[in-house]
Write a protein that holds these residues in place. Structure first.
Motif, PDB file in Angstrom:
ATOM      1  N   SER A 147      49.166  36.069  30.296  1.00  0.00           N
ATOM      2  CA  SER A 147      48.530  35.675  31.560  1.00  0.00           C
ATOM      3  C   SER A 147      47.382  36.612  31.918  1.00  0.00           C
ATOM      4  O   SER A 147      46.289  36.169  32.301  1.00  0.00           O
ATOM      5  CB  SER A 147      49.570  35.663  32.690  1.00  0.00           C
ATOM      6  N   LEU A 184      43.158  35.887  32.184  1.00  0.00           N
ATOM      7  CA  LEU A 184      42.339  36.280  33.344  1.00  0.00           C
ATOM      8  C   LEU A 184      41.156  37.153  32.904  1.00  0.00           C
ATOM      9  O   LEU A 184      40.053  37.033  33.452  1.00  0.00           O
ATOM     10  CB  LEU A 184      43.201  37.017  34.361  1.00  0.00           C
ATOM     11  N   ALA A 189      38.534  34.835  31.436  1.00  0.00           N
ATOM     12  CA  ALA A 189      37.836  34.106  32.493  1.00  0.00           C
ATOM     13  C   ALA A 189      36.808  34.997  33.190  1.00  0.00           C
ATOM     14  O   ALA A 189      35.677  34.575  33.460  1.00  0.00           O
ATOM     15  CB  ALA A 189      38.847  33.567  33.506  1.00  0.00           C
ATOM     16  N   ALA A 240      36.640  28.472  33.182  1.00  0.00           N
ATOM     17  CA  ALA A 240      37.548  27.510  33.821  1.00  0.00           C
ATOM     18  C   ALA A 240      38.686  27.125  32.886  1.00  0.00           C
ATOM     19  O   ALA A 240      39.846  26.982  33.317  1.00  0.00           O
ATOM     20  CB  ALA A 240      36.764  26.265  34.247  1.00  0.00           C
ATOM     21  N   LEU A 291      41.333  29.876  32.844  1.00  0.00           N
ATOM     22  CA  LEU A 291      42.146  29.855  34.066  1.00  0.00           C
ATOM     23  C   LEU A 291      43.137  28.693  34.064  1.00  0.00           C
ATOM     24  O   LEU A 291      44.254  28.816  34.580  1.00  0.00           O
ATOM     25  CB  LEU A 291      41.238  29.756  35.290  1.00  0.00           C
ATOM     26  N   VAL A 347      46.616  29.451  32.448  1.00  0.00           N
ATOM     27  CA  VAL A 347      47.516  30.440  33.055  1.00  0.00           C
ATOM     28  C   VAL A 347      48.776  29.805  33.667  1.00  0.00           C
ATOM     29  O   VAL A 347      49.894  30.275  33.390  1.00  0.00           O
ATOM     30  CB  VAL A 347      46.770  31.292  34.107  1.00  0.00           C
TER      31      VAL A 347
END
Length: 434
Positions: A81, A85, A88, A175, A178, A181
């Motif tokens: 996770s 991030l 992104a 995008a 994200l 996630v």
């Protein structure tokens, strides 16, 4: 009886891991279609832009062994996770850059760290925890996720760059990262013992080993022990050449090299995506073969055939996709990362329970080779005006990697069933011999 027929959760974990790996591969493939747009807008030399790709590739590899140890310490779900991030953030922030050092920071450091945490050591961790039977096949399928990411993203990114500019493409990548996630948080399980189940193909529930020590200590300790063995250096040397001849050279420079010969960027990106399509077939087949054929022989064959194909490549470039180039794409695609399943299997054979972390270091060598090739090929292009010398050197190196693979010796006791090896190495995962 009904319970035994239910789908084992290992397959769901593998499916989520596949999606994450698809995304990671797509994010890494994007720079190959940004080289010329960034060069045209900012006037940065191709060698400078390639340096950002090299930082990305290098961190992608160096992060892998630490990420594998972090997954043991904090869990797969948290590490993946955070990695998404970072990707992104790195991709999204590039739309604001005005200097080349910002490209190095965003696409090199942030995206490199993020994708490195979802590298092939992640594959080794998932298959090592969740599978005993079909481990080679699942390793092949998950590795093929990289090819699938390339297949999905490259044509889309090339079209976005052509029609809407590179900034739109960078935002789409952010995008997409994200969007993965929530799926990871919701469905990615840590260990079969958490569900009271054995790994797929095992007969007994094995408790998850307690997290002891820092991740950095464990990763560096695995390296210190493995580095005293001959197999580690043979595997790392061969895999460094593997990285140089795939991610570093073909993955980064095939599109601009084809463009030098008059081919449209979208056409060249489509050809590179076809490499990804055939790589899915080749890598899954390689996983199947790894369960049945000596991995040393497989590696020797893969590297030798790759070398021969690269020696022929410079004569195949033209303004259109000629049949001869399509033959190369099919052949090279089948071989692209077919090397991964046998390399993972050999790390497990030589280093037992520490195999995933040791493979992380072998993969770091892969990315070191890729980083050198990405920058080196850019310099060759800037100095000589074409890429021909880069292809010839890569072909010769690949044939050398075949020789390194055939020097690996079979370990005594390799015929012991996999389940017995797992049980034997689990209590002392860090006591391995070379």
């Amino acid at each position: 009886m009904t319970k035994n027929r239910r789908l084992h959760p290992a397959w769901l974990v593998a499916a989520v891991a596949f999606v994450a790996l698809v995304g990671a591969a797509g994010f890494r493939a994007t720079p190959s279609v940004l080289l010329h747009p960034l060069h045209e807008e900012f006037g940065w030399p191709l060698a400078t832009i390639s340096a950002a790709v090299s930082v990305n590739l290098l961190l992608y590899g160096l992060t892998a062994p630490f990420a594998a140890a972090l997954m043991d310490r904090f869990g797969i779900r948290r590490v993946v996770s955070v990695a998404l991030l970072l990707v992104a953030a790195g991709s999204g922030l590039t739309v604001f850059m005005t200097a080349s050092w910002q490209l190095l920071l965003c696409w090199g450091v942030l995206v490199g760290l993020g994708t490195g945490s979802m590298a092939l050591a992640f594959v080794a961790t998932v298959t090592g925890r969740w599978f005993v039977h079909r481990r080679g096949l699942v390793t092949g399928v998950l590795t093929a996720g990289g090819a699938a990411g390339q297949l999905v993203f490259l044509p889309l990114i090339a079209i976005l760059v052509r029609d809407h500019g590179w900034r739109t493409a960078a935002l789409v990548v952010a995008a997409a990262a994200l969007a993965v996630v929530p799926l990871v948080v919701w469905l990615l399980r840590e260990h079969p013992a958490d569900l009271g189940l054995p790994a797929y193909g095992a007969t007994a529930v094995v408790a998850a080993p307690p997290a002891t020590g820092g991740a950095a200590t464990r990763a560096l300790g695995a390296l210190a022990t493995a580095a005293r063995t001959r197999p580690f250096w043979l595997l790392a040397g061969g895999f460094a050449i593997c990285g140089a001849t795939t991610n570093g050279l073909v993955g980064t420079h095939f599109v601009p090299a084809a463009h030098d010969h008059g081919m449209a960027q979208t056409t060249a990106a489509g050809l590179l995506a076809l490499v990804g399509l055939f790589d899915i077939v080749g890598t899954i087949a390689s996983g199947w073969l790894t369960d049945r054929v000596d991995s040393r022989l497989l590696l020797g064959m893969y590297y030798a055939l790759r070398g021969l194909s690269l020696l022929v490549l410079p004569s195949l470039f033209s303004g259109t996709a000629e049949p001869s180039m399509l033959v190369f794409i099919v052949f090279y695609g089948l071989d692209w990362v077919a090397t991964v399943p046998p390399t993972v299997a050999l790390c497990r054979e030589y280093f037992g329970g520490a195999g995933a972390v040791v493979f992380g270091w072998v993969f770091a060598a892969h990315q070191l080779g890729a980083a050198v090739a990405a920058t080196g090929a850019g310099l060759v292009r800037d100095r000589l005006g074409d890429y021909a010398m880069a292809w010839y050197v890569a072909g010769a190196l690949s044939i050398g990697a075949a020789g390194l693979s055939l020097l690996l010796r079979r370990r005594p006791g390799r015929g012991v069933p996999e389940a017995v090896l797992v049980a034997a190495t689990a209590p002392r995962a860090w006591s391995f011999r070379g």
